[in-house]
Design an enzyme around this catalytic site. Structure first.
Site, PDB file in Angstrom:
ATOM      1  N   LYS A 227       0.896  -1.160   0.000  1.00 28.38           N
ATOM      2  CA  LYS A 227       0.000   0.000   0.000  1.00 28.38           C
ATOM      3  C   LYS A 227       0.939   1.215   0.000  1.00 28.38           C
ATOM      4  O   LYS A 227       1.250   1.800   1.043  1.00 28.38           O
ATOM      5  CB  LYS A 227      -0.916  -0.038   1.226  1.00 28.38           C
ATOM      6  CG  LYS A 227      -2.097   0.909   1.109  1.00 28.38           C
ATOM      7  CD  LYS A 227      -3.165   0.603   2.135  1.00 28.38           C
ATOM      8  CE  LYS A 227      -4.164   1.730   2.277  1.00 28.38           C
ATOM      9  NZ  LYS A 227      -4.934   2.024   1.070  1.00 28.38           N
TER      10      LYS A 227
HETATM   11  N1  PMP Z   1      -7.840  -1.671  -2.954  1.00 22.78           N
HETATM   12  C1  PMP Z   1      -7.261  -0.461  -2.917  1.00 22.78           C
HETATM   13  C2  PMP Z   1      -6.539   0.021  -4.118  1.00 22.78           C
HETATM   14  C3  PMP Z   1      -7.349   0.333  -1.758  1.00 22.78           C
HETATM   15  O1  PMP Z   1      -6.783   1.537  -1.717  1.00 22.78           O
HETATM   16  C4  PMP Z   1      -8.062  -0.149  -0.641  1.00 22.78           C
HETATM   17  C5  PMP Z   1      -8.178   0.694   0.609  1.00 22.78           C
HETATM   18  N2  PMP Z   1      -7.111   0.469   1.459  1.00 22.78           N
HETATM   19  C6  PMP Z   1      -8.649  -1.413  -0.719  1.00 22.78           C
HETATM   20  C7  PMP Z   1      -8.515  -2.154  -1.898  1.00 22.78           C
HETATM   21  C8  PMP Z   1      -9.407  -1.998   0.447  1.00 22.78           C
HETATM   22  O2  PMP Z   1      -8.530  -2.284   1.504  1.00 22.78           O
HETATM   23  P1  PMP Z   1      -9.008  -2.257   3.007  1.00 22.78           P
HETATM   24  O3  PMP Z   1     -10.223  -3.084   3.093  1.00 22.78           O
HETATM   25  O4  PMP Z   1      -7.866  -2.828   3.753  1.00 22.78           O
HETATM   26  O5  PMP Z   1      -9.283  -0.828   3.363  1.00 22.78           O
END
Ligand code: PMP
Length: 310
Positions: free
Chosen positions: A164
């Site tokens: 991320k």
């Molecule tokens: N995909 C992307 C590209 C994201 O930015 C996010 C948000 N973090 C998610 C999926 C979903 O991740 P999470 O459920 O951990 O927030």
């Protein structure tokens, strides 16, 4: 929806609590998008405010940093960052809030991340989160409209797609701008082989004949909410398969929804001008939404480990 803080609001920067207004950086600070971050939420529930799946978000932050060889100073270990987030909520008297821990490079121009001229900085922001309108006619009630993007989701060897990382979001930002300029709420990104991946900030599921389908993590971020939905679906007796999905499968799904820390579980009403199912929030989506909303506020059955009380 995030609420802009007052100047006296506190942030955590390199181990210290600093006023929002004073948390500034020099103009020369590093600007190549080389950093990692998390998006985390706290909710007020039965036992007061609690952070949802804090340990899982922190683990992903450290994994992201390792992928980029971004060395977080030893003093700021997972325990320290977890405590910083809890303390920020307390000191700012926040309940429903959005937390943003992030690690970035500070310094002048250097391109090599491990250059001695660059230093690793660690920060956490915590801001109030006001739940958006869920009344009739609201986006949450009617479902989202999505548009397939002309921008592809970056393939695994272009950027480190499981990280991320700040720079990974450039593609998502371009896609979001394109989608919203054409009147949609968000974009669906395809991979280089034409398979559906995710939206600009959330994972995607579709419902077909009572079962759930979602793209494998090889092409998407391994979302914490995605994982929560796997567990909730199992408890509800719903099968979940991870498999490549084409856009036409999405077009004819009975229901579809996205999952994310910010998005929670949100129905998709339309993709590329085609209604999904009845273009309303479907029964399975509604069920998972209800279960998710209960768990984040400590009213769900099981999984007390998902909540860290502030
Ligand atoms: N995909 C992307 C590209 C994201 O930015 C996010 C948000 N973090 C998610 C999926 C979903 O991740 P999470 O459920 O951990 O927030």
């Amino acid at each position: 929806m995030i609420v802009e803080p007052r100047p006296e609001h506190l942030v955590w920067l390199d181990g210290k609590f600093v006023r929002w207004a004073d948390a500034t950086m020099h103009l020369s600070a590093h600007h190549y998008g080389f950093g990692v971050f998390e998006g985390v939420r706290s909710y007020v529930g039965e036992r007061g405010a609690a952070i949802f799946r804090l340990a899982d978000h922190t683990r992903r932050l450290f994994r992201s940093a390792r992928m980029l060889k971004l060395r977080i100073p030893d003093a700021f270990d997972a325990d320290c960052l977890n405590r910083a987030q809890l303390e920020l909520l307390r000191r700012n008297q926040l309940g429903d809030a959005y937390l943003r821990p992030f690690v970035f490079l500070d310094g002048f121009l250097g391109l090599r991340p491990s250059s001695r001229d660059l230093s690793v900085r660690v920060a956490v922001l915590a801001v109030a989160w006001q739940s958006s309108d869920t009344g009739q006619g609201s986006r949450a009630a009617r479902g989202l409209t999505l548009k397939t993007s002309s921008f592809l989701r970056h393939p695994p060897n272009t950027l480190l797609s499981k990280a991320k990382a700040n720079g990974n979001y450039l593609g998502g930002m371009l896609a979001l701008e394109e989608a919203q300029s054409s009147g949609a709420d968000d974009a669906v990104l395809l991979d280089q082989n034409g398979f559906v991946t995710e939206t600009t900030g959330a994972n995607l599921f579709l419902v077909k004949e009572g079962a759930l389908f979602t793209p494998p993590v090889s092409s998407v971020l391994d979302g914490v909410t995605r994982d929560t939905v796997f567990t909730l679906a199992k408890a509800a007796g719903l099968a979940v398969s991870e498999c490549p999905l084409t856009r036409d499968e999405l077009y004819v799904a009975d229901e579809a929804f996205i999952t994310g820390t910010a998005a929670e579980v949100s129905a998709i009403a339309e993709v590329d001008g085609r209604p999904i199912g009845t273009a309303a929030v479907g029964p399975i989506t509604r069920r998972l939404q209800t279960m998710y909303a209960a768990h984040v506020r400590g009213r769900g059955e099981g999984h007390p480990e998902w909540l860290t009380i502030v």
